[in-house]
Structure formats: C-alpha cells, structure tokens
Enzyme design. Structure first.
Site, PDB file in Angstrom:
ATOM      1  CG  LEU A  52     -29.421  -3.844  -0.243  1.00 54.54           C
ATOM      2  CD1 LEU A  52     -28.206  -2.938  -0.400  1.00 54.54           C
ATOM      3  CD2 LEU A  52     -30.684  -3.019  -0.056  1.00 54.54           C
ATOM      4  CG  ASP A  53     -33.905  -6.217  -5.568  1.00 48.79           C
ATOM      5  OD1 ASP A  53     -34.176  -7.186  -4.833  1.00 48.79           O
ATOM      6  OD2 ASP A  53     -34.765  -5.424  -6.009  1.00 48.79           O
ATOM      7  CE  LYS A  54     -25.504 -10.463 -10.058  1.00 51.99           C
ATOM      8  NZ  LYS A  54     -25.468 -11.721 -10.859  1.00 51.99           N
ATOM      9  CB  VAL A  56     -30.144  -2.270  -5.051  1.00 51.33           C
ATOM     10  CG1 VAL A  56     -30.161  -1.112  -4.062  1.00 51.33           C
ATOM     11  CG2 VAL A  56     -31.474  -2.387  -5.767  1.00 51.33           C
ATOM     12  NE  ARG A 151     -36.185  -3.475  -9.428  1.00 47.11           N
ATOM     13  CZ  ARG A 151     -35.439  -4.521  -9.779  1.00 47.11           C
ATOM     14  NH1 ARG A 151     -34.823  -5.234  -8.852  1.00 47.11           N
ATOM     15  NH2 ARG A 151     -35.312  -4.838 -11.050  1.00 47.11           N
TER      16      ARG A 151
END
Length: 218
Positions: A52-54, A56, A151
């Site tokens: 997961l993106d940081k 998120v 996104r």
C-alpha cells in the site's frame, strides 16, 4: 508503532496499516516501516505479498514463509484477489458507478500517468456511496494492480482523491490532513478456505467525513 493485527496463523498475517507508515523499508533504513515492525514482532523473516502507498491506510498482507509467499503472489498475479477501498474524492463522478479503463505507465519524473498508446491495461470499478456538497465518497475495486492506479484513475475522470499531493491541485490538496484512501477489505481463497479480511477506517479518515457531512467546503 500502534498496529492492529486483523488476522494471523502459521502462514500469513493481515494488519491494518496506519497512514504515514511505509509497507516496506525505504531508502533511508533508519525510518521505521511496517515490514521492520512485523519482522521484530515475530522474530523471523517475513515476506511482502503486496504493498500500500505510504499515505494509504488499511488491510495489507504479509506471508510468514516462502511457500505461502509464492502461492499468494500467484493469486495476485492471476487476479484472484479482490480488494475494496473507500475514497473521498473532490467533485462528483458523472455516473453513480462505472469502470475506468485507462492504460497507465510510469513517466520519467517517477509519476504515473495515463498513456492510451503505450500504457499497461488498467481497470478500476467505482460506485458512489455518498454525495456531499463538493465531494463524493466512493467504493473502489481495482481489477489490476498498477502503481498509484486508483489515484490516477480518479484524477483522470476529474475527481482526484482528497489529500493527494501528487495528483490534483496541490494548493487545494494541502488543506486535507491526509490522503483520503483506505483499503477496507481483501478477499481470496487459500488453503481450502475463503478469506475476507476487513479494516475499519481510522479516526483520521472518519473525522474528515464528519467535517464534510457538516457542510464543510474547502
């Protein structure tokens, strides 16, 4: 680090990742990551299944042995894992539900973007959960797993995810306290069992929704 363990057995663990924490070690090894935290907690090597993106929050899986890691990777590669997200977007989609299927690729700047000629096929399903004055709360389900897919797809239809400093008007996005994207659930079949693991959005997410619900307009 305050991390909620959602599920664990001898093969895998699922945790509710806080926003602002990297899934895997960053280039600066002194910065704590979820991977480091779990490795120390279990006193053994763990294996990254997906990321997961940081920015998120939400459900993320790690394997506790190489065999499980290989088998879960195969599930992801064959698209036999269903992931569901909640996202607050700025603006309102033209339709209450739909599929965004713009191909994506990485550009020289490191940003991802739509490239209908040379991009990799990418699909995201969305449906509106709630409308606000200047925002909409969406359910998102990616059918592919491209970097920053959700996104960019939301940005590409004119509804950037609130708080996204990479995609959207930066001056507006800076007014939100976080990226309003939460990985709510993940479902898959493994070892003869059907898993559905869910994570409630954290207070940092729900507080923004409460302000939006009180007719807060940026």
């Amino acid at each position: 680090m305050d991390v909620s363990i959602l599920y664990e057995d001898e093969n895998l663990i699922a945790v509710n990742k806080p926003e602002g924490v990297a899934s895997i070690p960053e280039s600066d090894k002194s910065v704590a990551s979820l991977y480091h935290f779990l490795s120390e907690k279990y006193s053994k090597k763990i294996f990254t299944v997906h990321r997961l993106d940081k920015e998120v929050s939400g459900v993320i899986l790690y394997a506790l042995n190489s065999e499980t890691h290989r088998e879960l990777n195969l599930l992801f590669e064959s698209r036999n894992v269903q992931k569901t997200y909640k996202a607050l977007v700025i603006g309102k989609p033209e339709y209450e539900e739909g599929i965004v299927d713009y191909p994506l690729r990485q550009f020289g700047s490191g940003r991802m973007g739509v490239d209908k000629k040379n991009g990799k096929p990418s699909e995201t399903y969305y449906s509106v959960l709630n409308y606000y004055n200047a925002h909409a709360l969406l359910k998102l389900q990616p059918f592919t797993g491209r970097r920053h897919q959700l996104r960019i797809h939301m940005y590409s239809i004119g509804c950037p995810i609130a708080g996204d400093l990479k995609y959207g008007n930066r001056e507006i996005q800076k007014k939100y306290p976080r990226l309003m994207l939460h990985a709510e659930s993940i479902s898959f079949e493994y070892g003869g069992r059907i898993f559905k693991i869910t994570a409630k959005p954290p207070d940092s997410f729900t507080r923004v929704l409460e302000k939006i619900n009180d007719n807060f307009i940026l």
